[in-house]
Write a protein that holds these residues in place. Structure first.
Motif, PDB file in Angstrom:
ATOM      1  N   MET A 119       0.835  -1.202   0.000  1.00 52.09           N
ATOM      2  CA  MET A 119       0.000   0.000   0.000  1.00 52.09           C
ATOM      3  C   MET A 119       0.869   1.251   0.000  1.00 52.09           C
ATOM      4  O   MET A 119       1.890   1.314   0.639  1.00 52.09           O
ATOM      5  CB  MET A 119      -0.897   0.020   1.245  1.00 52.09           C
ATOM      6  N   VAL A 120       0.438   2.288  -0.737  1.00 51.73           N
ATOM      7  CA  VAL A 120       1.145   3.550  -0.780  1.00 51.73           C
ATOM      8  C   VAL A 120       0.691   4.416   0.380  1.00 51.73           C
ATOM      9  O   VAL A 120      -0.489   4.639   0.572  1.00 51.73           O
ATOM     10  CB  VAL A 120       0.874   4.284  -2.112  1.00 51.73           C
ATOM     11  N   GLN A 121       1.637   4.907   1.170  1.00 51.67           N
ATOM     12  CA  GLN A 121       1.304   5.745   2.309  1.00 51.67           C
ATOM     13  C   GLN A 121       2.215   6.964   2.362  1.00 51.67           C
ATOM     14  O   GLN A 121       3.351   6.928   1.906  1.00 51.67           O
ATOM     15  CB  GLN A 121       1.451   4.978   3.633  1.00 51.67           C
ATOM     16  N   ILE A 122       1.685   8.058   2.931  1.00 53.76           N
ATOM     17  CA  ILE A 122       2.514   9.198   3.251  1.00 53.76           C
ATOM     18  C   ILE A 122       3.284   8.855   4.514  1.00 53.76           C
ATOM     19  O   ILE A 122       2.733   8.316   5.458  1.00 53.76           O
ATOM     20  CB  ILE A 122       1.643  10.449   3.490  1.00 53.76           C
TER      21      ILE A 122
ATOM     22  N   THR B 259     -12.282   6.731   1.107  1.00 60.93           N
ATOM     23  CA  THR B 259     -12.515   6.448   2.519  1.00 60.93           C
ATOM     24  C   THR B 259     -13.912   6.860   2.943  1.00 60.93           C
ATOM     25  O   THR B 259     -14.526   7.761   2.367  1.00 60.93           O
ATOM     26  CB  THR B 259     -11.499   7.188   3.410  1.00 60.93           C
ATOM     27  N   LEU B 260     -14.393   6.192   3.973  1.00 58.87           N
ATOM     28  CA  LEU B 260     -15.676   6.521   4.596  1.00 58.87           C
ATOM     29  C   LEU B 260     -15.461   6.511   6.101  1.00 58.87           C
ATOM     30  O   LEU B 260     -14.886   5.580   6.642  1.00 58.87           O
ATOM     31  CB  LEU B 260     -16.748   5.498   4.206  1.00 58.87           C
ATOM     32  N   GLU B 261     -15.912   7.578   6.751  1.00 59.15           N
ATOM     33  CA  GLU B 261     -15.722   7.695   8.192  1.00 59.15           C
ATOM     34  C   GLU B 261     -17.050   7.883   8.908  1.00 59.15           C
ATOM     35  O   GLU B 261     -18.021   8.356   8.327  1.00 59.15           O
ATOM     36  CB  GLU B 261     -14.798   8.883   8.512  1.00 59.15           C
ATOM     37  N   SER B 262     -17.063   7.472  10.167  1.00 58.67           N
ATOM     38  CA  SER B 262     -18.208   7.692  11.034  1.00 58.67           C
ATOM     39  C   SER B 262     -17.715   8.430  12.275  1.00 58.67           C
ATOM     40  O   SER B 262     -16.544   8.808  12.351  1.00 58.67           O
ATOM     41  CB  SER B 262     -18.840   6.360  11.441  1.00 58.67           C
ATOM     42  N   ARG B 263     -18.567   8.615  13.239  1.00 64.67           N
ATOM     43  CA  ARG B 263     -18.139   9.276  14.474  1.00 64.67           C
ATOM     44  C   ARG B 263     -17.106   8.455  15.216  1.00 64.67           C
ATOM     45  O   ARG B 263     -16.334   8.978  16.010  1.00 64.67           O
ATOM     46  CB  ARG B 263     -19.354   9.523  15.372  1.00 64.67           C
TER      47      ARG B 263
ATOM     48  N   LEU C  11     -12.488   5.806  11.013  1.00 67.75           N
ATOM     49  CA  LEU C  11     -12.457   5.226   9.678  1.00 67.75           C
ATOM     50  C   LEU C  11     -13.174   3.877   9.661  1.00 67.75           C
ATOM     51  O   LEU C  11     -12.863   2.990  10.446  1.00 67.75           O
ATOM     52  CB  LEU C  11     -10.996   5.042   9.234  1.00 67.75           C
ATOM     53  N   VAL C  12     -14.141   3.713   8.746  1.00 68.79           N
ATOM     54  CA  VAL C  12     -14.876   2.454   8.642  1.00 68.79           C
ATOM     55  C   VAL C  12     -14.656   1.764   7.294  1.00 68.79           C
ATOM     56  O   VAL C  12     -15.030   0.600   7.122  1.00 68.79           O
ATOM     57  CB  VAL C  12     -16.385   2.674   8.871  1.00 68.79           C
ATOM     58  N   HIS C  13     -14.059   2.483   6.331  1.00 68.03           N
ATOM     59  CA  HIS C  13     -13.828   1.880   5.010  1.00 68.03           C
ATOM     60  C   HIS C  13     -12.674   2.604   4.329  1.00 68.03           C
ATOM     61  O   HIS C  13     -12.575   3.828   4.380  1.00 68.03           O
ATOM     62  CB  HIS C  13     -15.087   2.000   4.144  1.00 68.03           C
ATOM     63  N   ALA C  14     -11.786   1.828   3.686  1.00 66.72           N
ATOM     64  CA  ALA C  14     -10.693   2.380   2.891  1.00 66.72           C
ATOM     65  C   ALA C  14     -10.431   1.424   1.737  1.00 66.72           C
ATOM     66  O   ALA C  14     -10.254   0.220   1.952  1.00 66.72           O
ATOM     67  CB  ALA C  14      -9.433   2.567   3.729  1.00 66.72           C
ATOM     68  N   CYS C  15     -10.418   1.953   0.508  1.00 66.09           N
ATOM     69  CA  CYS C  15     -10.217   1.080  -0.647  1.00 66.09           C
ATOM     70  C   CYS C  15      -9.589   1.860  -1.795  1.00 66.09           C
ATOM     71  O   CYS C  15      -9.436   3.088  -1.737  1.00 66.09           O
ATOM     72  CB  CYS C  15     -11.551   0.469  -1.093  1.00 66.09           C
TER      73      CYS C  15
ATOM     74  N   PRO D  71      -5.383  -1.300   3.785  1.00 64.55           N
ATOM     75  CA  PRO D  71      -5.104  -1.127   5.210  1.00 64.55           C
ATOM     76  C   PRO D  71      -5.537   0.280   5.636  1.00 64.55           C
ATOM     77  O   PRO D  71      -5.566   1.192   4.810  1.00 64.55           O
ATOM     78  CB  PRO D  71      -3.579  -1.286   5.296  1.00 64.55           C
ATOM     79  N   PRO D  72      -5.905   0.452   6.880  1.00 61.92           N
ATOM     80  CA  PRO D  72      -5.755  -0.480   8.006  1.00 61.92           C
ATOM     81  C   PRO D  72      -6.992  -1.329   8.265  1.00 61.92           C
ATOM     82  O   PRO D  72      -7.161  -1.842   9.370  1.00 61.92           O
ATOM     83  CB  PRO D  72      -5.521   0.483   9.167  1.00 61.92           C
TER      84      PRO D  72
END
Length: 220
Positions: free
Chosen positions: A1-4, A85-89, A92-96, A103-104
């Motif tokens: 995975m590519v990350q900063i 990405t999708l986030e909730s309160r 992070l709940v989704h990353a693709c 990840p994560p």
């Protein structure tokens, strides 16, 4: 995975969006934030900078940059992150990447279930049912690499899409590459006949650069 790489020491950040009413809104000009007065003044010279504000004690300098495009140098592919990405309160709940989970998330590598059609992806994101773009870069200004590294983050679909080509070309070129970050203005008419406009960033003009290696070293 590519990350900063979070450990890297940056001298400032450049943005094309800001928070308004709980959501990100595109800006008509670049916004520079830095703790260095010298960096702020140098970049103002390069890109017709206008003072927005300086915090008490000079701890933060904010400049509006009046430049349509900014040529930047990305030292390596690891300094570009492009995902949905999708986030909730709760966080992070989704990353693709549009097809596989990243990840994560615990189900890394599995199909993400996002629609292949871009229009459907955008519609799902607008409704809150689908992920939105999360694009981040760490780069040097091609006109002044000696100033140090800067960060850039955007949720614009246009940048997310154009970075797909950037990443492809970067992997082919190997080593540092240059790209131009450009602000585009799009005008459209609403159903009621009202003319509106929006501004968004794109990435263009990818090519390999022969900059001196030491100038591209990001301090840890």
């Amino acid at each position: 995975m590519v990350q900063i790489l979070e450990r890297e020491e940056l001298v400032g950040r450049i943005a094309a969006e800001e928070w308004r009413g709980g959501r990100r809104v595109g800006l008509r000009s670049w916004l520079l934030t830095t703790k260095s007065r010298e960096v702020a003044e140098r970049i103002s010279e390069l890109y017709q900078g206008e003072v927005v504000r300086t915090t008490a004690g000079g701890d933060s300098h904010v400049r509006r940059l009046h430049a349509r495009g900014i040529m930047v140098t990305v030292a390596r592919v690891a300094h570009v992150r492009r995902r949905l990405t999708l986030e909730s309160r709760q966080g992070l709940v989704h990353a693709c990447d549009g097809s596989r989970v990243l990840p994560p998330m615990p189900d890394e590598g599995k199909p993400c279930g996002c629609p292949d059609d871009l229009f459907a992806r955008r519609a799902a994101a607008r409704s809150g049912a689908g992920p939105r773009p999360d694009a981040r870069l760490v780069f040097y200004l091609a006109a002044a690499p000696e100033l140090g590294g800067f960060s850039f983050q955007s949720t614009a679909w246009q940048l997310y899409e154009s970075l797909g080509l950037v990443l492809h070309e970067s992997r082919r070129a190997g080593g540092p590459v240059q790209m131009e970050l450009v602000l585009r203005e799009q005008r459209m008419a609403t159903r009621s006949g009202l003319d509106v406009s929006c501004t968004y960033p794109e990435a263009h003009s990818v090519r390999r650069t022969s900059m001196v290696k030491s100038a591209l070293h990001l301090a840890a």
